[in-house]
Design a protein around this motif. Structure first.
Motif, short mmCIF file in Angstrom:
data_model
loop_
_atom_site.label_atom_id
_atom_site.label_comp_id
_atom_site.label_asym_id
_atom_site.label_seq_id
_atom_site.Cartn_x
_atom_site.Cartn_y
_atom_site.Cartn_z
N HIS A 27 0.91 -1.17 -0.09
CA HIS A 27 -0.07 -0.01 -0.02
C HIS A 27 0.72 1.38 0.12
O HIS A 27 0.24 2.38 -0.50
CB HIS A 27 -1.01 0.08 1.14
CG HIS A 27 -0.34 0.06 2.33
ND1 HIS A 27 0.45 -0.87 3.09
CD2 HIS A 27 0.07 1.18 3.26
CE1 HIS A 27 1.03 -0.72 4.10
NE2 HIS A 27 0.61 0.64 4.40
N GLU A 105 1.75 -7.45 8.53
CA GLU A 105 1.48 -6.12 8.96
C GLU A 105 1.18 -5.07 7.83
O GLU A 105 0.54 -4.18 7.99
CB GLU A 105 2.77 -5.47 9.66
CG GLU A 105 2.91 -6.14 10.90
CD GLU A 105 3.94 -5.56 11.64
OE1 GLU A 105 4.76 -4.68 11.18
OE2 GLU A 105 4.39 -5.75 12.81
N ASP A 106 1.61 -5.32 6.52
CA ASP A 106 1.27 -4.46 5.27
C ASP A 106 0.11 -4.87 4.91
O ASP A 106 -0.50 -4.15 3.80
CB ASP A 106 2.32 -4.93 4.21
CG ASP A 106 2.27 -6.41 3.79
OD1 ASP A 106 2.59 -7.18 4.72
OD2 ASP A 106 2.26 -6.40 2.52
N THR A 108 -3.21 -3.78 5.03
CA THR A 108 -4.21 -2.98 5.41
C THR A 108 -5.37 -2.73 4.90
O THR A 108 -6.19 -2.00 5.05
CB THR A 108 -3.29 -1.68 5.81
OG1 THR A 108 -2.77 -1.11 4.19
CG2 THR A 108 -2.15 -1.93 6.60
N ARG A 109 -5.43 -3.19 3.47
CA ARG A 109 -6.49 -2.98 2.70
C ARG A 109 -7.50 -4.12 2.67
O ARG A 109 -7.35 -4.99 3.45
CB ARG A 109 -6.01 -2.83 1.15
CG ARG A 109 -5.16 -1.53 1.18
CD ARG A 109 -5.08 -1.15 -0.42
NE ARG A 109 -4.27 0.10 -0.28
CZ ARG A 109 -4.00 0.88 -1.52
NH1 ARG A 109 -4.79 0.43 -2.92
NH2 ARG A 109 -3.50 1.90 -1.77
#
Length: 235
Positions: A27, A105-106, A108-109
């Motif tokens: 993201h 953790e990445d 987020t979408r």
């Protein structure tokens, strides 16, 4: 058949697949390589040759997020001989983040987008696309993208037996090209005969890629033997 410079002069090709590469969408960082098998740099599975620096953008082109899945074909310079070409098949999919069992953790979408690319020594686009679409679907169903054993097994399976160069025409249909493009198919064919530069764009990428390969296949043996230097072109 280890001489890569002469592979297209042979009826059969051993070990056609060079690498299987995973490209994900971050993201903040955009498209980036997450895994490569076999590794180019031992211990660094995300490192690629500088000549392949555009691979992430080719594997996840603009607008791919508008589709649940797609297949993209592209060319790259051979990292051992930049005057020659290697061929890429990218199978893209996206799933809701809720279906991912091992989240990072990445993520987020609301959805997770990734492509699995096969880099091969011959333009076996249609043949490898059919096989890899099944592999990628199964890999996504696992819900754990850190587990790449399935992809590594696919690499070994694809290289387990020789393939015929004539199999480059699998999955292509001139009939569909004419049905969809009608008189424009003949117009494009004439423009190619005249050596004109033509820009063609469309969406989804998979349909456009297949249409262009079908168009090229109208030139006898061009798809099998005429693309070896297609990645070394100055526009």
């Amino acid at each position: 058949m280890s001489n890569r410079g002469n592979i297209l002069n042979m009826s059969y090709l051993n070990e056609p697949v060079l690498n299987i590469i995973v490209v994900g969408f971050h993201h903040k960082k955009g498209c980036q390589v997450e895994h490569c098998y076999p590794e180019f740099v031992p211990g660094k599975p995300s490192e690629l040759p500088i000549l392949w620096r555009y691979l992430p953008a080719l594997a996840l082109p603009d607008g791919s997020h508008n589709y649940l899945s797609d297949t993209i074909f592209f060319n790259l310079p051979d990292p051992t001989d930049p005057t020659r070409t290697v061929y890429g098949i990218s199978c893209f999919r996206q799933i809701p983040v809720e279906q991912v069992t091992q989240k990072t953790e990445d993520m987020t979408r609301s959805s997770v987008q990734k492509s699995v690319c096969v880099i091969c020594r011959a333009p076996l686009f249609g043949r490898l696309a059919v096989k890899m679409e099944l592999v990628v679907r199964a890999w996504f169903m696992q819900g754990n993208f850190s587990e790449t054993t399935l992809l590594e097994d696919a690499y070994k399976h694809l290289n387990s037996c020789p393939v015929q160069i004539d199999q480059t025409l699998e999955g292509l249909s001139v009939l569909k090209l004419v049905e969809n493009w009608r008189h424009k198919a003949l117009l494009l064919f004439k423009l190619l005969l005249l050596g004109r530069k033509v820009l063609i764009y469309g969406s989804p990428s998979g349909q456009l890629s297949t249409a262009l390969l079908s168009l090229i296949s109208l030139f006898p043996r061009c798809l099998e033997f005429g693309l070896s230097r297609s990645a070394n072109v100055t526009v």
